[in-house]
Design an enzyme around this catalytic site. Structure first.
Site, PDB file in Angstrom:
ATOM      1  N   ASP A   6     101.045 133.992 -86.522  1.00 62.42           N
ATOM      2  CA  ASP A   6     102.064 132.944 -86.415  1.00 62.42           C
ATOM      3  C   ASP A   6     101.380 131.663 -85.962  1.00 62.42           C
ATOM      4  OD1 ASP A   6     104.303 131.415 -86.094  1.00 62.42           O
ATOM      5  OD2 ASP A   6     104.944 132.372 -84.226  1.00 62.42           O
ATOM      6  N   ASN A  11     100.063 126.590 -80.461  1.00 68.00           N
ATOM      7  CA  ASN A  11      99.358 127.862 -80.328  1.00 68.00           C
ATOM      8  C   ASN A  11      99.408 128.674 -81.612  1.00 68.00           C
ATOM      9  OD1 ASN A  11      98.622 127.664 -77.526  1.00 68.00           O
ATOM     10  ND2 ASN A  11     100.745 128.094 -76.995  1.00 68.00           N
ATOM     11  N   VAL A  13      99.521 132.714 -82.552  1.00 67.12           N
ATOM     12  CA  VAL A  13      99.730 134.040 -81.992  1.00 67.12           C
ATOM     13  C   VAL A  13      99.450 135.066 -83.082  1.00 67.12           C
ATOM     14  CG1 VAL A  13     101.324 135.604 -80.835  1.00 67.12           C
ATOM     15  CG2 VAL A  13     101.481 133.144 -80.426  1.00 67.12           C
ATOM     16  N   GLY A 107     110.830 125.091 -92.643  1.00 66.27           N
ATOM     17  CA  GLY A 107     109.561 125.587 -92.120  1.00 66.27           C
ATOM     18  C   GLY A 107     109.517 127.105 -92.055  1.00 66.27           C
ATOM     19  N   ASP A 109     108.475 128.931 -89.697  1.00 67.02           N
ATOM     20  CA  ASP A 109     108.932 129.448 -88.404  1.00 67.02           C
ATOM     21  C   ASP A 109     110.436 129.670 -88.403  1.00 67.02           C
ATOM     22  OD1 ASP A 109     109.312 126.695 -88.657  1.00 67.02           O
ATOM     23  OD2 ASP A 109     109.099 126.318 -86.501  1.00 67.02           O
TER      24      ASP A 109
END
Length: 222
Positions: A6, A11, A13, A107, A109
């Site tokens: 991800d 960040n 992950v 997106g 996400d």
């Protein structure tokens, strides 16, 4: 085993699933300048310090909102794992119907959040609001039939506090500790309250997830 990655603005992950069990996960800073080899060496070192063997990975899925990082990550998967990864995005069958004029604008996400929410809560038969706190805070609406209605995007806590330091003359940029409960008796304590919750959220999000929506989305997308 399934390797999930991800990529967020702040960040990255990564985690490894065996069936529905999360075996191990890691978090590291998003660096747009890293090459495929640098990502490969980094992951190899992480595998070396875990109880999961790198050659056990049979599939990879990537969700990314940072286009410059996606290409080297895909090259890394092909070079170090011998696997062409699945990339989350429009066109990937996931059970969600994106009600946008241009679905490509959504997106990755937000897509995986919606897939996870649909998988976990659609049986309740009620509309869902999905909130994701990150570099940006996203708010999405999803019907139990799988129709993604869109939502709103707002600056995250970190971006907001940085803007506060720049625009509010009497606000000093000082670091605070999350060892004390947030207080609001003074202006300083009021500002520290925001820092407290931001740091607390960062610590919680780096812990091993027990029932995290995005984690579930990776499993269902498999």
């Amino acid at each position: 085993m399934l390797l999930v990655v991800d990529v967020g603005n702040t960040n990255i992950v990564a985690g490894v699933f065996e069936d529905k069990t999360l075996k191990v996960h890691w978090r590291f800073s998003t660096d747009r300048s890293k090459t495929a080899d640098e990502f490969g060496i980094m992951l190899r070192s992480m595998f070396a310090y875990s109880d999961v063997e790198m050659d056990k990975i049979s599939s990879v899925i990537i969700s990314s909102v940072v286009p410059p990082v996606l290409i080297p990550l895909c090259h890394m998967c092909e070079r170090y794992f011998g696997i062409k990864p699945m990339v989350v995005g429009p066109g990937v069958k996931n059970g969600i119907f994106i009600k946008y004029d241009n679905p490509k604008e959504v997106g990755a996400d937000r897509i995986v959040n919606a897939v996870a929410a649909f998988h976990k809560f659609s049986h309740l038969g009620k509309p869902m609001i999905i909130i994701d706190f990150g570099t940006a805070n996203t708010f999405c609406a999803l019907l139990p039939t799988g129709e993604y209605l869109g939502g709103a995007i707002a600056p995250g806590i970190g971006i907001s506090t940085e803007a506060l330091f720049q625009r509010a003359a009497r606000m000093s940029k000082k670091t605070s500790s999350a060892t004390h409960a947030p207080r609001t008796e003074t202006i300083t304590h009021s500002r520290y309250s925001a820092d407290y919750w931001r740091e607390l959220w960062t610590r919680r999000s780096s812990e091993k997830p027990k029932s995290k929506l995005r984690t579930s989305a990776f499993r269902i997308a498999r």
